[in-house]
Scaffold this motif. Structure first.
Motif, PDB file in Angstrom:
ATOM      1  N   TYR A 146      -3.684   7.863   7.567  1.00  0.00           N
ATOM      2  CA  TYR A 146      -5.121   8.283   8.004  1.00  0.00           C
ATOM      3  C   TYR A 146      -6.042   7.107   8.244  1.00  0.00           C
ATOM      4  O   TYR A 146      -5.884   6.088   7.494  1.00  0.00           O
ATOM      5  CB  TYR A 146      -5.649   9.405   7.069  1.00  0.00           C
ATOM      6  N   ASP A 147      -6.910   7.351   8.960  1.00  0.00           N
ATOM      7  CA  ASP A 147      -8.208   6.229   9.084  1.00  0.00           C
ATOM      8  C   ASP A 147      -7.287   4.850   9.419  1.00  0.00           C
ATOM      9  O   ASP A 147      -7.999   3.879   8.953  1.00  0.00           O
ATOM     10  CB  ASP A 147      -8.953   6.293   7.832  1.00  0.00           C
ATOM     11  N   GLY A 148      -6.290   4.714   9.960  1.00  0.00           N
ATOM     12  CA  GLY A 148      -5.671   3.573  10.592  1.00  0.00           C
ATOM     13  C   GLY A 148      -4.770   3.032   9.351  1.00  0.00           C
ATOM     14  O   GLY A 148      -4.254   1.835   9.487  1.00  0.00           O
ATOM     15  N   LYS A 149      -4.781   3.691   7.873  1.00  0.00           N
ATOM     16  CA  LYS A 149      -3.815   3.335   7.021  1.00  0.00           C
ATOM     17  C   LYS A 149      -2.572   3.329   7.453  1.00  0.00           C
ATOM     18  O   LYS A 149      -1.889   4.390   7.962  1.00  0.00           O
ATOM     19  CB  LYS A 149      -4.236   4.097   5.684  1.00  0.00           C
ATOM     20  N   GLY A 150      -1.637   2.361   7.182  1.00  0.00           N
ATOM     21  CA  GLY A 150      -0.191   2.357   7.719  1.00  0.00           C
ATOM     22  C   GLY A 150       0.108   1.796   9.022  1.00  0.00           C
ATOM     23  O   GLY A 150       0.874   2.424   9.465  1.00  0.00           O
ATOM     24  N   GLN A 151      -0.965   1.260   9.436  1.00  0.00           N
ATOM     25  CA  GLN A 151      -0.613   1.047  10.928  1.00  0.00           C
ATOM     26  C   GLN A 151      -0.599  -0.362  11.182  1.00  0.00           C
ATOM     27  O   GLN A 151      -1.373  -1.076  10.609  1.00  0.00           O
ATOM     28  CB  GLN A 151      -1.903   1.634  11.913  1.00  0.00           C
ATOM     29  N   TYR A 152       0.141  -0.989  12.180  1.00  0.00           N
ATOM     30  CA  TYR A 152       0.113  -2.493  12.438  1.00  0.00           C
ATOM     31  C   TYR A 152       0.267  -2.482  14.003  1.00  0.00           C
ATOM     32  O   TYR A 152       1.279  -2.243  14.758  1.00  0.00           O
ATOM     33  CB  TYR A 152       1.508  -2.972  11.901  1.00  0.00           C
ATOM     34  N   LYS A 153      -0.618  -3.283  14.418  1.00  0.00           N
ATOM     35  CA  LYS A 153      -0.785  -3.642  15.664  1.00  0.00           C
ATOM     36  C   LYS A 153      -0.024  -4.791  15.993  1.00  0.00           C
ATOM     37  O   LYS A 153      -0.013  -5.803  15.323  1.00  0.00           O
ATOM     38  CB  LYS A 153      -2.461  -4.068  16.137  1.00  0.00           C
ATOM     39  N   ILE A 154       0.845  -4.696  17.249  1.00  0.00           N
ATOM     40  CA  ILE A 154       1.674  -5.656  17.730  1.00  0.00           C
ATOM     41  C   ILE A 154       1.313  -6.052  18.960  1.00  0.00           C
ATOM     42  O   ILE A 154       1.602  -5.268  20.077  1.00  0.00           O
ATOM     43  CB  ILE A 154       3.210  -5.128  17.810  1.00  0.00           C
ATOM     44  N   ASN A 155       0.587  -7.220  19.137  1.00  0.00           N
ATOM     45  CA  ASN A 155       0.001  -7.606  20.403  1.00  0.00           C
ATOM     46  C   ASN A 155       0.833  -8.511  21.379  1.00  0.00           C
ATOM     47  O   ASN A 155       0.649  -8.784  22.301  1.00  0.00           O
ATOM     48  CB  ASN A 155      -1.054  -8.453  19.952  1.00  0.00           C
ATOM     49  N   SER A 156       2.034  -8.886  20.560  1.00  0.00           N
ATOM     50  CA  SER A 156       2.868  -9.930  21.225  1.00  0.00           C
ATOM     51  C   SER A 156       4.383  -9.955  20.651  1.00  0.00           C
ATOM     52  O   SER A 156       4.661  -9.434  19.818  1.00  0.00           O
ATOM     53  CB  SER A 156       2.276 -11.354  21.169  1.00  0.00           C
ATOM     54  N   MET A 157       5.170 -10.450  21.754  1.00  0.00           N
ATOM     55  CA  MET A 157       6.675 -10.541  21.185  1.00  0.00           C
ATOM     56  C   MET A 157       6.843 -11.341  20.004  1.00  0.00           C
ATOM     57  O   MET A 157       7.656 -11.031  19.151  1.00  0.00           O
ATOM     58  CB  MET A 157       7.473 -11.220  22.355  1.00  0.00           C
ATOM     59  N   LYS A 158       6.020 -12.327  19.702  1.00  0.00           N
ATOM     60  CA  LYS A 158       6.060 -13.024  18.578  1.00  0.00           C
ATOM     61  C   LYS A 158       5.721 -12.196  17.391  1.00  0.00           C
ATOM     62  O   LYS A 158       6.396 -12.464  16.230  1.00  0.00           O
ATOM     63  CB  LYS A 158       5.168 -14.237  18.510  1.00  0.00           C
ATOM     64  N   GLU A 159       4.650 -11.361  17.340  1.00  0.00           N
ATOM     65  CA  GLU A 159       4.286 -10.326  16.552  1.00  0.00           C
ATOM     66  C   GLU A 159       5.552  -9.625  16.041  1.00  0.00           C
ATOM     67  O   GLU A 159       5.753  -9.152  14.808  1.00  0.00           O
ATOM     68  CB  GLU A 159       3.049  -9.889  16.683  1.00  0.00           C
ATOM     69  N   LEU A 160       6.085  -8.957  17.054  1.00  0.00           N
ATOM     70  CA  LEU A 160       7.188  -8.040  16.909  1.00  0.00           C
ATOM     71  C   LEU A 160       8.334  -8.775  16.108  1.00  0.00           C
ATOM     72  O   LEU A 160       8.884  -8.221  15.209  1.00  0.00           O
ATOM     73  CB  LEU A 160       7.549  -7.577  18.133  1.00  0.00           C
ATOM     74  N   GLU A 161       8.536 -10.030  16.695  1.00  0.00           N
ATOM     75  CA  GLU A 161       9.753 -10.753  15.889  1.00  0.00           C
ATOM     76  C   GLU A 161       9.436 -10.907  14.333  1.00  0.00           C
ATOM     77  O   GLU A 161      10.105 -11.102  13.666  1.00  0.00           O
ATOM     78  CB  GLU A 161       9.690 -12.181  16.494  1.00  0.00           C
ATOM     79  N   GLU A 162       7.977 -11.229  14.096  1.00  0.00           N
ATOM     80  CA  GLU A 162       7.728 -11.864  12.683  1.00  0.00           C
ATOM     81  C   GLU A 162       7.472 -10.843  11.676  1.00  0.00           C
ATOM     82  O   GLU A 162       7.438 -10.976  10.536  1.00  0.00           O
ATOM     83  CB  GLU A 162       6.728 -12.722  12.912  1.00  0.00           C
ATOM     84  N   ILE A 163       7.067  -9.751  12.307  1.00  0.00           N
ATOM     85  CA  ILE A 163       6.667  -8.309  11.245  1.00  0.00           C
ATOM     86  C   ILE A 163       7.856  -8.137  10.400  1.00  0.00           C
ATOM     87  O   ILE A 163       9.124  -7.750  10.652  1.00  0.00           O
ATOM     88  CB  ILE A 163       6.003  -7.270  11.945  1.00  0.00           C
ATOM     89  N   ASN A 164       7.531  -7.863   9.072  1.00  0.00           N
ATOM     90  CA  ASN A 164       8.572  -7.319   7.897  1.00  0.00           C
ATOM     91  C   ASN A 164       7.881  -5.950   7.543  1.00  0.00           C
ATOM     92  O   ASN A 164       6.894  -5.850   7.048  1.00  0.00           O
ATOM     93  CB  ASN A 164       8.854  -8.396   6.779  1.00  0.00           C
ATOM     94  N   LEU A 165       8.939  -5.116   7.715  1.00  0.00           N
ATOM     95  CA  LEU A 165       8.613  -3.648   7.195  1.00  0.00           C
ATOM     96  C   LEU A 165       9.395  -3.182   6.045  1.00  0.00           C
ATOM     97  O   LEU A 165      10.524  -3.486   5.929  1.00  0.00           O
ATOM     98  CB  LEU A 165       8.981  -2.573   8.244  1.00  0.00           C
ATOM     99  N   ASP A 166       8.758  -2.302   5.324  1.00  0.00           N
ATOM    100  CA  ASP A 166       9.403  -1.842   3.936  1.00  0.00           C
ATOM    101  C   ASP A 166      10.092  -0.556   4.628  1.00  0.00           C
ATOM    102  O   ASP A 166       9.605   0.463   4.583  1.00  0.00           O
ATOM    103  CB  ASP A 166       8.414  -1.468   3.161  1.00  0.00           C
ATOM    104  N   TYR A 167      11.632  -0.378   4.653  1.00  0.00           N
ATOM    105  CA  TYR A 167      12.250   0.460   5.282  1.00  0.00           C
ATOM    106  C   TYR A 167      12.698   1.809   4.232  1.00  0.00           C
ATOM    107  O   TYR A 167      13.359   2.483   4.681  1.00  0.00           O
ATOM    108  CB  TYR A 167      13.439   0.069   6.040  1.00  0.00           C
ATOM    109  N   ASN A 168      11.741   1.605   3.072  1.00  0.00           N
ATOM    110  CA  ASN A 168      11.774   2.754   2.153  1.00  0.00           C
ATOM    111  C   ASN A 168      10.944   3.801   3.000  1.00  0.00           C
ATOM    112  O   ASN A 168      11.115   5.129   2.466  1.00  0.00           O
ATOM    113  CB  ASN A 168      11.251   2.673   0.854  1.00  0.00           C
ATOM    114  N   LYS A 169      10.282   3.568   3.848  1.00  0.00           N
ATOM    115  CA  LYS A 169       9.325   4.073   4.590  1.00  0.00           C
ATOM    116  C   LYS A 169       9.936   4.327   5.949  1.00  0.00           C
ATOM    117  O   LYS A 169      10.621   3.707   6.562  1.00  0.00           O
ATOM    118  CB  LYS A 169       7.808   3.787   4.719  1.00  0.00           C
TER     119      LYS A 169
END
Ligand SMILES: Nc1ncnc2c1ncn2[C@@H]1O[C@H](COP(=O)(O)OP(=O)(O)O)[C@@H](O)[C@H]1O
Ligand SMILES: [Mg+2]
Length: 348
Positions: A146-169
């Motif tokens: 809610y209110d943008g919590k738990g959201q990650y903007k991905i502006n570029s392919m580089k950001e998509l490459e680099e983001i690490n997510l916790d796959y318990n969620k």
């Protein structure tokens, strides 16, 4: 005479405004919250403090009320279902099961044949890295955001490459919409094809949090009609009783997309307390308590400003004109990005 004692799960500002609206029409309220300092207890007749999975506390709450509603959608489905076996819960718990989960929610909207953003689920890193056609996009946790919590903007392919997510969620990824504006439609459904519906509200978000809302929304007649029809259809399809809000995106080409559904009263509808003869809160109480539907009319155009974090400090000592209505949510602690109050300004 007291007509009904209504239990409300959740003790934030929406709970406060629901309890105040109930009092106005002679309905008693009991707030159940897992926050000992829940502000809504200051507006309700009774308060039960307990965790949302504490059976003893749930029973204590349920014994005090005739029926139950809620002010936020992230209550465990099992809790709502258990309560529903003893006292009626409205809107019905099965609706929450869909709307609590962004993937099921978007699947449902598409099944209604209404447009959403392009979306897909992400369960592991391999799936994530393959979602190149969703860039620029936004990753959202499937539940509890809610209110943008738990959201990650991905502006570029580089950001998509680099983001690490916790796959318990669980997550979804959405393609970014080139926004012209955001609007919301609030509808209260009383039963089969029985509604009170508010005109679309125009909303401005800052950093994914609602900053201000106004009526009338500056939109075409077509968007106005379409957004109201879709909201009614969604309420009907869900067999919803009470107040519901549909949040929409309008893109630069004037396409309408459903962003999300809130199965409850909504921040963008706070202005209805002052702009309408019957607020979204009173209509919700009327619908869930089975009271008569009353024709809802706009009295004034209006604008609402959310007071977030330290904003509230300036307003606490301010003098207001008679067309300005200041609401202090009476939260114990100021935190950045926390909604602390709002101001509604009527156009008289
Ligand atoms: N796909 C998108 N394209 C453009 N803006 C978006 C998109 N998704 C979210 N946003 C922005 O972020 C805000 C919050 O996102 P939303 O999905 O409504 O989450 P929340 O549950 O936190 O309200 C939206 O109101 C909008 O301003
Ligand atoms: Mg939203």
């Amino acid at each position: 005479m007291v007509k009904c004692t209504l239990g409300i799960i959740g003790g934030g500002q929406l709970g406060s405004m629901l309890a105040s609206a109930a009092k106005k029409i002679n309905i008693e309220t009991v707030i159940f919250s897992d926050d000992q300092n829940a502000p809504a207890q200051k507006f309700s007749d009774n308060f039960v403090f307990g965790k949302y999975n504490d059976e003893d506390k749930i029973n204590e709450f349920v014994e005090k009320v005739d029926m139950v509603t809620f002010e936020f959608e992230n209550i465990p489905f099992e809790t709502l279902n258990k309560i529903n076996e003893v006292k009626k819960v409205l809107p019905k718990p099965s609706i929450n099961k869909i709307i609590q989960h962004r993937l099921y929610e978007k699947d449902f909207i598409n099944k209604c044949n209404f447009r959403t953003t392009l979306y897909d689920s992400i369960k592991n890193d391999k799936e994530l890295k393959s979602k190149t056609n969703f860039v620029p996009g936004i990753i959202k946790t499937s539940t509890f955001g809610y209110d943008g919590k738990g959201q990650y903007k991905i502006n570029s392919m580089k950001e998509l490459e680099e983001i690490n997510l916790d796959y318990n969620k669980e997550y979804i990824i959405e393609k970014f919409i080139n926004l012209k504006k955001e609007i919301s439609v609030i509808v209260t459904r009383f039963g089969n094809q029985k509604y009170e519906i508010y005109e679309p509200i125009e909303n401005v978000h800052d950093d994914q949090i609602l900053k201000n809302s106004k009526i009338p929304a500056e939109i075409s007649d077509e968007i106005l009609k379409k957004s109201k029809n879709w909201a009614k259809h969604i309420a009907e399809e869900l067999d919803f009783i009470g107040t519901l809000c549909v949040e929409y995106f309008v893109d630069k080409k004037d396409n309408l997309f459903v962003n999300e559904i809130a199965p409850r009263v909504h921040n963008s509808g706070h202005l209805t307390i002052n702009s309408h003869n019957i607020s979204q809160f009173e209509n919700h109480i009327r619908a869930v308590c089975g009271l008569k539907r009353k024709e809802t009319k706009k009295l004034f155009d209006a604008k609402m400003i959310n007071l977030i974090g330290n904003d509230i400090l300036i307003y606490k000592d301010k003098k207001f004109s008679d067309n300005e209505f200041f609401f202090d949510y009476l939260k114990k602690e100021i935190k950045p990005k926390r909604k602390m109050g709002h101001l509604t300004i009527l156009k008289k």
